[in-house]
Design a protein around this motif. Structure first.
Motif, PDB file in Angstrom:
ATOM      1  N   ASN A 131     -25.081  78.652  45.433  1.00 30.71           N
ATOM      2  CA  ASN A 131     -25.241  77.422  44.645  1.00 30.71           C
ATOM      3  C   ASN A 131     -24.311  76.284  45.058  1.00 30.71           C
ATOM      4  OD1 ASN A 131     -22.843  78.517  43.749  1.00 30.71           O
ATOM      5  ND2 ASN A 131     -23.251  78.149  41.593  1.00 30.71           N
ATOM      6  N   HIS A 132     -23.590  76.419  46.179  1.00 34.17           N
ATOM      7  CA  HIS A 132     -22.705  75.331  46.596  1.00 34.17           C
ATOM      8  C   HIS A 132     -22.344  75.453  48.072  1.00 34.17           C
ATOM      9  CE1 HIS A 132     -19.864  78.566  45.581  1.00 34.17           C
ATOM     10  NE2 HIS A 132     -19.036  78.008  46.444  1.00 34.17           N
ATOM     11  N   LYS A 133     -21.728  74.396  48.568  1.00 33.08           N
ATOM     12  CA  LYS A 133     -21.222  74.363  49.939  1.00 33.08           C
ATOM     13  C   LYS A 133     -19.705  74.265  49.877  1.00 33.08           C
ATOM     14  CE  LYS A 133     -25.279  71.839  51.335  1.00 33.08           C
ATOM     15  NZ  LYS A 133     -25.774  70.503  51.150  1.00 33.08           N
ATOM     16  N   LEU A 134     -19.060  74.766  50.911  1.00 35.25           N
ATOM     17  CA  LEU A 134     -17.602  74.723  51.000  1.00 35.25           C
ATOM     18  C   LEU A 134     -17.215  74.026  52.294  1.00 35.25           C
ATOM     19  CD1 LEU A 134     -14.689  75.562  50.212  1.00 35.25           C
ATOM     20  CD2 LEU A 134     -15.142  77.743  51.377  1.00 35.25           C
ATOM     21  N   ARG A 135     -16.245  73.135  52.179  1.00 35.69           N
ATOM     22  CA  ARG A 135     -15.667  72.463  53.343  1.00 35.69           C
ATOM     23  C   ARG A 135     -14.158  72.637  53.246  1.00 35.69           C
ATOM     24  NH1 ARG A 135     -13.525  67.309  54.656  1.00 35.69           N
ATOM     25  NH2 ARG A 135     -14.205  66.536  56.663  1.00 35.69           N
ATOM     26  N   PHE A 194      -4.228  72.367  53.696  1.00 32.32           N
ATOM     27  CA  PHE A 194      -5.560  72.945  53.588  1.00 32.32           C
ATOM     28  C   PHE A 194      -6.270  72.222  52.444  1.00 32.32           C
ATOM     29  CE2 PHE A 194      -2.655  76.034  55.260  1.00 32.32           C
ATOM     30  CZ  PHE A 194      -3.336  76.609  56.315  1.00 32.32           C
ATOM     31  N   ASN A 195      -7.306  71.471  52.762  1.00 30.00           N
ATOM     32  CA  ASN A 195      -8.035  70.681  51.782  1.00 30.00           C
ATOM     33  C   ASN A 195      -9.404  71.342  51.550  1.00 30.00           C
ATOM     34  OD1 ASN A 195      -9.452  68.732  50.358  1.00 30.00           O
ATOM     35  ND2 ASN A 195      -8.546  67.051  51.483  1.00 30.00           N
ATOM     36  N   PHE A 196      -9.608  71.870  50.348  1.00 28.15           N
ATOM     37  CA  PHE A 196     -10.850  72.557  49.986  1.00 28.15           C
ATOM     38  C   PHE A 196     -11.751  71.622  49.178  1.00 28.15           C
ATOM     39  CE2 PHE A 196      -8.101  76.056  50.861  1.00 28.15           C
ATOM     40  CZ  PHE A 196      -8.901  77.143  51.165  1.00 28.15           C
ATOM     41  N   ASN A 197     -13.038  71.597  49.524  1.00 24.16           N
ATOM     42  CA  ASN A 197     -14.037  70.870  48.748  1.00 24.16           C
ATOM     43  C   ASN A 197     -15.203  71.802  48.471  1.00 24.16           C
ATOM     44  OD1 ASN A 197     -16.887  69.279  49.144  1.00 24.16           O
ATOM     45  ND2 ASN A 197     -15.491  68.195  47.781  1.00 24.16           N
ATOM     46  N   PHE A 198     -15.455  72.074  47.185  1.00 27.05           N
ATOM     47  CA  PHE A 198     -16.612  72.842  46.756  1.00 27.05           C
ATOM     48  C   PHE A 198     -17.643  71.822  46.287  1.00 27.05           C
ATOM     49  CE2 PHE A 198     -13.006  75.645  46.328  1.00 27.05           C
ATOM     50  CZ  PHE A 198     -13.474  76.867  46.798  1.00 27.05           C
ATOM     51  N   VAL A 204     -10.384  80.582  43.549  1.00 21.96           N
ATOM     52  CA  VAL A 204     -11.196  80.945  44.715  1.00 21.96           C
ATOM     53  C   VAL A 204     -10.577  80.355  45.980  1.00 21.96           C
ATOM     54  CG1 VAL A 204     -13.446  80.612  45.844  1.00 21.96           C
ATOM     55  CG2 VAL A 204     -13.343  81.213  43.411  1.00 21.96           C
ATOM     56  N   SER A 205     -10.174  79.083  45.932  1.00 19.60           N
ATOM     57  CA  SER A 205      -9.567  78.454  47.113  1.00 19.60           C
ATOM     58  C   SER A 205      -8.265  79.156  47.494  1.00 19.60           C
ATOM     59  CB  SER A 205      -9.341  76.954  46.886  1.00 19.60           C
ATOM     60  OG  SER A 205      -8.329  76.706  45.939  1.00 19.60           O
ATOM     61  N   GLU A 206      -7.471  79.512  46.500  1.00 24.89           N
ATOM     62  CA  GLU A 206      -6.204  80.199  46.765  1.00 24.89           C
ATOM     63  C   GLU A 206      -6.464  81.570  47.408  1.00 24.89           C
ATOM     64  OE1 GLU A 206      -2.018  81.138  44.497  1.00 24.89           O
ATOM     65  OE2 GLU A 206      -3.847  81.116  43.290  1.00 24.89           O
ATOM     66  N   GLU A 207      -7.442  82.279  46.898  1.00 23.44           N
ATOM     67  CA  GLU A 207      -7.775  83.600  47.441  1.00 23.44           C
ATOM     68  C   GLU A 207      -8.273  83.489  48.883  1.00 23.44           C
ATOM     69  OE1 GLU A 207      -8.024  87.747  47.282  1.00 23.44           O
ATOM     70  OE2 GLU A 207      -7.072  86.350  45.915  1.00 23.44           O
ATOM     71  N   ILE A 208      -9.133  82.517  49.156  1.00 24.75           N
ATOM     72  CA  ILE A 208      -9.619  82.301  50.526  1.00 24.75           C
ATOM     73  C   ILE A 208      -8.447  82.000  51.447  1.00 24.75           C
ATOM     74  CG2 ILE A 208     -10.903  80.714  52.016  1.00 24.75           C
ATOM     75  CD1 ILE A 208     -12.930  80.440  49.679  1.00 24.75           C
ATOM     76  N   LEU A 267      -5.221  82.376  56.213  1.00 24.98           N
ATOM     77  CA  LEU A 267      -3.872  82.677  56.694  1.00 24.98           C
ATOM     78  C   LEU A 267      -3.823  84.062  57.322  1.00 24.98           C
ATOM     79  CD1 LEU A 267      -1.663  81.094  53.925  1.00 24.98           C
ATOM     80  CD2 LEU A 267      -2.255  80.168  56.158  1.00 24.98           C
ATOM     81  N   GLY A 268      -4.577  84.994  56.784  1.00 27.89           N
ATOM     82  CA  GLY A 268      -4.632  86.325  57.393  1.00 27.89           C
ATOM     83  C   GLY A 268      -5.200  86.275  58.796  1.00 27.89           C
TER      84      GLY A 268
END
Length: 134
Positions: free
Chosen positions: A73-77, A90-94, A119-123, A129-130
């Motif tokens: 239901n969404h895109k991630l950048r 690290f700039n997250f956009n949902f 979710v962004s923190e977990e990613i 980073l992993g």
């Protein structure tokens, strides 16, 4: 918390301006990682499998990148930058496309502000980073 309040304020904003046509909503989070340069992952740019040098025609280069993903239901950048030695951003956009006149849908997404921060923190912690550390 402050994040939950942000989602509520946005929800209230859309209630007041319910006549405004909304086409999409974006939930944005910026994470900054600072520390000794040797502790941070190294970003490089590869072109046809070859590493681009950190000096080009007298310019000292810093590298970053953009990653794109999609879910049901969404895109991630995710934009990754290393503007200075010892710093990464690290700039997250949902991005959620909305159905025509979907003010109620905006309100539901706005209340998910805290969820997508997690979710962004977990990613960031488990994937990005992993991967960069390996």
């Amino acid at each position: 918390s402050g994040l939950a309040m942000t989602g509520k304020l946005f929800s209230d904003y859309t209630r007041v301006l319910s006549h405004t046509p909304y086409k999409a909503i974006g939930l944005n989070y910026i994470w900054r990682w600072q520390g000794p340069a040797e502790m941070l992952p190294e970003l490089n740019l590869l072109v046809s499998g070859k590493k681009v040098p950190s000096k080009l025609n007298g310019y000292s280069m810093a590298f970053g990148g953009i990653m794109y993903g999609s879910a049901k239901n969404h895109k991630l950048r995710v934009q990754v930058e290393a503007p200075r030695k010892g710093e990464m951003t690290f700039n997250f956009n949902f991005h959620f496309d909305l159905k025509k006149g979907a003010v109620a849908d905006i309100r539901r997404k706005a209340t998910s502000f805290v969820k997508y921060r997690s979710v962004s923190e977990e990613i960031l912690k488990t994937s990005i980073l992993g991967e960069l550390r390996e």
